[in-house]
Enzyme design. Sequence first.
Site, short mmCIF file in Angstrom:
data_model
loop_
_atom_site.label_atom_id
_atom_site.label_comp_id
_atom_site.label_asym_id
_atom_site.label_seq_id
_atom_site.Cartn_x
_atom_site.Cartn_y
_atom_site.Cartn_z
N ASP A 27 0.97 -1.29 0.07
CA ASP A 27 -0.03 0.14 -0.03
C ASP A 27 0.90 1.46 0.05
OD1 ASP A 27 -2.42 1.46 -0.10
OD2 ASP A 27 -2.54 1.30 2.16
N ASN A 75 -11.09 -2.99 -5.06
CA ASN A 75 -10.28 -2.21 -5.63
C ASN A 75 -10.96 -1.82 -7.27
OD1 ASN A 75 -6.84 -3.16 -4.55
ND2 ASN A 75 -8.09 -1.33 -3.91
C1 IPE Z 1 -5.38 -2.90 0.28
O1 IPE Z 1 -5.02 -1.40 -0.33
C2 IPE Z 1 -5.38 -3.65 -1.18
C3 IPE Z 1 -4.03 -3.72 -1.78
C4 IPE Z 1 -2.90 -3.28 -1.32
C5 IPE Z 1 -4.10 -4.46 -3.22
P1 IPE Z 1 -6.08 -0.44 -0.29
O2 IPE Z 1 -5.48 1.00 -0.30
O3 IPE Z 1 -7.03 -0.76 -1.31
O4 IPE Z 1 -7.04 -0.57 1.17
P2 IPE Z 1 -7.70 0.63 1.83
O5 IPE Z 1 -8.73 1.18 1.04
O6 IPE Z 1 -7.05 1.91 2.23
O7 IPE Z 1 -8.45 -0.05 3.00
C1 IPE Z 2 -1.64 -0.03 -3.14
O1 IPE Z 2 -1.45 1.50 -3.33
C2 IPE Z 2 -1.97 -0.55 -4.43
C3 IPE Z 2 -3.28 -1.06 -4.67
C4 IPE Z 2 -4.32 -1.03 -4.21
C5 IPE Z 2 -3.42 -1.77 -6.03
P1 IPE Z 2 -2.57 2.36 -3.45
O2 IPE Z 2 -2.97 2.66 -4.68
O3 IPE Z 2 -3.77 2.04 -2.43
O4 IPE Z 2 -1.94 3.72 -2.74
P2 IPE Z 2 -2.42 4.84 -1.71
O5 IPE Z 2 -2.86 4.22 -0.63
O6 IPE Z 2 -3.54 5.58 -2.72
O7 IPE Z 2 -1.21 5.65 -1.27
MG MG Z 3 -4.18 2.36 -0.54
#
Ligand code: IPE
Ligand code: IPE
Ligand code: MG
Length: 246
Positions: A27, A75
């Site tokens: 993340d 997602n």
């Molecule tokens: C969790 O991250 C999913 C992945 C890393 C693939 P998200 O960024 O989607 O999670 P939330 O929305 O902050 O809980």
């Molecule tokens: C995690 O990074 C990757 C996925 C969930 C696919 P994010 O895209 O959630 O990154 P932030 O949380 O917006 O920084």
């Molecule tokens: Mg995220």
Amino acid sequence: MALFRKNKKSSEQLPQNIPEHIAFIMDGNGRWAKKRALPRKFGHREGAKTFKKIARYCKDIGVKNISFYAFSTENWKRPKDEVDAIIELFREYIVDVRNYLGEGTRMLFLGDKTIFDDDLQKKMNDLEEETKDRREMTMLLAINYGGRDDIVHAAKQLSERVKNGEIEPEDITEDLFGQYLYTLDVPDVDLMIRPSGEERISNFLIWQSAYAEFYFTDILWPDFSPRDLDDAIVEFNSRSRRFGGV
Ligand code: IPE
Ligand code: IPE
Ligand code: MG
């Protein structure tokens, strides 16, 4: 390569117990890009490089099972161009895995694959089939994965078996149920790592993490380095795991 690190409680260099199963919630890619005034997909590209670097390092230090959360069932709510960019990166990276994790690595994909196009489904199925007897290391990649979906999917398969008269409801134990999860025979998660400052599980391996140790850090995933993983392992070694005992 064994991992020796100074323990918090003494100045000795102590050998570290390597967790059998480490899970990563990758993340912080979006925030990494935002800090640089770049589109979010640049963060995912950088995060994919980190994935490769960390997977290799896990192999070097002898982690037997590594799970990476690449894309959740939630997602899909993101803008289409971001979703497409993540899936294209995934497609690009999975074919390359065998080149850097060697011949002993089994690949398992967690999540419902049927939502993807035929090419991607075939790539995933072929990789699983080709590597299914390997046991030096197992790399688990979660795409279109949700812990709740994992449990519902297992429950559906077990109910089919009951309906067909192959098993009785009484035969369903935690052990049997576990074998129907996407993670198959892989042992439970010992250490769950989430960078980016969020302190939640976001529907990742909820059954398999029942007794996992959690490690949270503010570092954004694209910046996460092998040294940060060492820190997490040292912290893991300082925890007292009781599994409900005394
Ligand atoms: C969790 O991250 C999913 C992945 C890393 C693939 P998200 O960024 O989607 O999670 P939330 O929305 O902050 O809980
Ligand atoms: C995690 O990074 C990757 C996925 C969930 C696919 P994010 O895209 O959630 O990154 P932030 O949380 O917006 O920084
Ligand atoms: Mg995220």
